[in-house]
Design a protein around this motif. Structure first.
Motif, short mmCIF file in Angstrom:
data_model
loop_
_atom_site.label_atom_id
_atom_site.label_comp_id
_atom_site.label_asym_id
_atom_site.label_seq_id
_atom_site.Cartn_x
_atom_site.Cartn_y
_atom_site.Cartn_z
N ALA A 287 0.85 -1.69 -0.27
CA ALA A 287 0.16 -0.09 -0.15
C ALA A 287 0.63 1.19 -0.17
CB ALA A 287 -0.46 0.17 0.90
N CYS A 288 1.72 1.27 0.97
CA CYS A 288 2.53 2.75 1.03
C CYS A 288 3.65 2.78 -0.07
CB CYS A 288 4.01 2.27 2.53
SG CYS A 288 3.40 2.29 3.66
N ARG A 289 3.83 1.52 -0.70
CA ARG A 289 4.63 1.46 -2.66
C ARG A 289 3.74 2.42 -3.62
NH1 ARG A 289 5.51 -3.58 -3.44
NH2 ARG A 289 7.27 -3.50 -1.81
N LEU A 290 2.31 1.62 -3.06
CA LEU A 290 1.58 2.20 -4.19
C LEU A 290 1.36 4.10 -4.24
CD1 LEU A 290 -1.05 -0.94 -4.37
CD2 LEU A 290 0.85 -0.04 -6.62
N ILE B 7 -6.04 0.52 -4.69
CA ILE B 7 -5.24 0.53 -4.16
C ILE B 7 -5.83 -0.98 -2.95
CG2 ILE B 7 -3.23 0.64 -1.99
CD1 ILE B 7 -3.62 3.50 -4.16
N ALA B 8 -6.74 -0.13 -1.99
CA ALA B 8 -7.50 -1.55 -1.03
C ALA B 8 -7.41 -2.83 -1.97
CB ALA B 8 -8.31 -0.36 -0.23
N LYS B 9 -8.82 -2.65 -2.56
CA LYS B 9 -8.78 -3.95 -3.30
C LYS B 9 -7.22 -4.55 -3.90
CE LYS B 9 -11.36 -6.27 -6.99
NZ LYS B 9 -13.03 -6.52 -8.41
N PHE B 10 -6.39 -4.22 -4.28
CA PHE B 10 -5.12 -4.68 -4.56
C PHE B 10 -4.36 -5.62 -3.62
CE2 PHE B 10 -0.63 -4.66 -5.68
CZ PHE B 10 -0.48 -5.32 -6.86
N VAL B 11 -4.52 -4.88 -2.13
CA VAL B 11 -3.90 -5.12 -1.12
C VAL B 11 -5.48 -5.99 0.03
CG1 VAL B 11 -1.94 -3.52 -1.44
CG2 VAL B 11 -4.41 -3.37 0.10
N GLY B 12 -6.72 -6.55 -0.97
CA GLY B 12 -7.41 -7.29 0.22
C GLY B 12 -8.08 -6.93 1.07
N TYR B 13 -8.69 -5.58 0.50
CA TYR B 13 -9.62 -5.34 1.40
C TYR B 13 -10.79 -4.99 1.14
CZ TYR B 13 -5.79 -3.67 4.35
OH TYR B 13 -4.79 -3.95 5.89
N SER B 14 -11.41 -5.08 1.29
CA SER B 14 -13.47 -5.27 1.01
C SER B 14 -13.62 -4.13 0.21
CB SER B 14 -13.84 -5.99 2.25
OG SER B 14 -14.37 -4.92 3.02
N ASN B 15 -12.74 -3.04 0.91
CA ASN B 15 -13.72 -0.48 0.46
C ASN B 15 -12.53 -0.22 0.88
OD1 ASN B 15 -14.40 -0.26 3.15
ND2 ASN B 15 -15.69 -1.76 2.85
N ALA B 16 -12.54 0.58 0.62
CA ALA B 16 -11.09 2.01 1.13
C ALA B 16 -11.86 2.45 2.09
CB ALA B 16 -11.74 3.43 0.19
N SER B 17 -12.67 1.89 2.39
CA SER B 17 -13.21 2.51 4.57
C SER B 17 -12.45 1.31 4.97
CB SER B 17 -14.13 3.05 4.54
OG SER B 17 -14.96 2.71 5.71
#
Length: 123
Positions: free
Chosen positions: A59-62, A73-83
């Motif tokens: 996430a920091c790199r992106l 970014i949230a989706k890419f690192v495996g979170y269901s949503n940005a929140s």
């Protein structure tokens, strides 16, 4: 037994496939889930801790290197949503992801480090 670096690499690969679970990581390393748990315990960590570190690194790199939207970014690192991603990022880094991105972009000409936890993570 796999090194911590090998476990992180397996977690990254699992994230790319959207399945960064203990089982998928163990399977990628060709060991049982329980063996991986015990091994990581001996290293003083856990799969969930390593997963959080890997997600944060990516996430920091992106955030510092791309113009990807926060939701991407949230989706890419495996979170269901940005929140949920933002809440976790703030908890770990003590700074909003957007503010982190702005700081990274402002620091870029000076060759700043991508995962600069600066003053925020030390608290």
């Amino acid at each position: 037994m796999p090194s911590a670096q090998a476990v992180r690499a397996a977690i990254v690969a699992s994230l790319r496939h959207g399945d960064a679970t203990l089982d998928s990581t163990a399977q990628a390393l060709k060991i049982s889930s329980r063996t991986l748990q015990r091994h990581l315990g001996r290293l003083g960590t856990s799969h969930s801790e390593m997963l959080a570190e890997v997600r944060l690194d990516i996430a920091c790199r992106l955030l510092g290197d791309s113009s990807k939207r926060l939701s991407e970014i949230a989706k890419f690192v495996g979170y269901s949503n940005a929140s949920s991603f933002s809440r976790t990022f703030v908890r770990l880094m003590k700074i909003q992801p957007i503010t982190y991105r702005q700081q990274q972009l402002a620091d870029r000409p000076s060759g700043a480090n991508h995962r600069k936890r600066s003053h925020a993570a030390g608290r």
